[in-house]
Scaffold this motif. Structure first.
Motif: not given
Ligand code: NDP
Length: 253
Positions: A195-199
């Protein structure tokens, strides 16, 4: 300081991206010793205070540059200002105090190296948005902005939901580890990192600049190796760990 940044800003950004590219293969070989991989490599500090110490400078420095810059926050820049600070408000002042980390410690050395990362990152993103960026209001309906914003929101939701799912695994008061299930844990060991990578990939897209792209590049360079380390750790720690679960990117890695 401002004069120095004005003259050398893009050189600093390119060097910063170059460092991420150099660090990445080393990060694949060396396990960062915090969280479940924590080791006493230096003085230690309580894990939750380590998170506050290493993350708080990022929103402070970012906000300093944006608010002291020539760009008004009553503009497109204000949207980015709010999103960046919402993420960091949660990461620095809420999440560390929700973690069930009683008795857990983090090496001071790790907190300081992450502090360095966050100072650079907050400065680069803040200076760009406060002083150099030049968005028209029409940027808010540009497809790059809209897709990037969508990724940012979806990525944040994935990150936060799975972070709190992990926290809930210790609601019995334990501080050990369980096999997480539910949500994207069905597919990957670290959906919170996914999720953090997508964010931050969404952040790079919606802000559409090389300096903000540097944050996304660093996030990939930090989190892919960390997720692979978590995945290996799970497989060693639990004999019954699901064999078909990937590390971080569903069906891919
Ligand atoms: P982890 O998933 O390793 O840990 C998060 C929390 O959940 C910790 O309190 C951990 O406890 C606990 N936990 C983890 N797995 C289990 C389990 N199986 N059973 C019970 N509790 C568990 O996250 P990271 O430390 O890798 O990262 C934390 C957050 O910071 C994430 O949201 C990540 O995206 C973000 N981050 C962002 C970076 C960036 O470059 N943008 C860099 C690094 C992190 P314990 O501490 O005891 O292991």
């Amino acid at each position: 300081m401002l004069n120095f940044l004005q003259e050398h800003f893009y050189t600093i950004v390119y060097i910063w991206i170059g460092i991420a590219v150099i660090v990445f293969p080393f990060a694949l070989m060396i396990t960062a010793p915090y969280g479940r991989h924590s080791k006493k490599i230096s003085l230690m500090l309580p894990a939750k205070w380590g998170w506050v110490l290493m993350e708080l400078p990022s929103p402070l420095i970012f906000s300093y540059f944006v608010l002291s810059g020539e760009n008004s926050v009553f503009s497109v820049v204000g949207v980015f200002f709010i999103l960046f600070n919402l993420h960091y408000f949660h990461r620095t002042l809420i999440w560390p105090f929700m973690m069930r980390s009683k008795g857990k410690e983090m090496p001071l050395l790790i907190a300081f190296s992450a502090l360095g990362f966050n100072i650079m990152n907050g400065s680069i993103n803040g200076y760009l948005l406060g002083f150099l960026a030049n968005y028209e209001m029409s940027w808010l309906s540009d497809s790059r902005f809209l897709i990037g914003l969508g990724l940012f929101i979806v990525g944040s939701a994935i990150n936060v939901w799975h972070d709190y799912h992990l926290i809930s695994l210790r609601k019995d008061g334990s501080t050990g580890y369980k096999i997480p299930n539910g949500g994207l844990f069905k597919f990957v060991s670290s959906p919170n990192l996914f999720g953090e990578i997508i964010e931050w990939t969404g952040w790079a897209l919606m802000t559409w600049s090389i300096p903000t792209l540097s944050f996304a590049i660093w996030t990939w360079a930090n989190l892919l190796p960390r997720a692979l380390d978590h995945h290996r750790w799970y497989r060693n720690y639990f004999d019954e760990y699901p064999k078909d679960r990937k590390a971080v990117i569903p069906f891919v890695l």
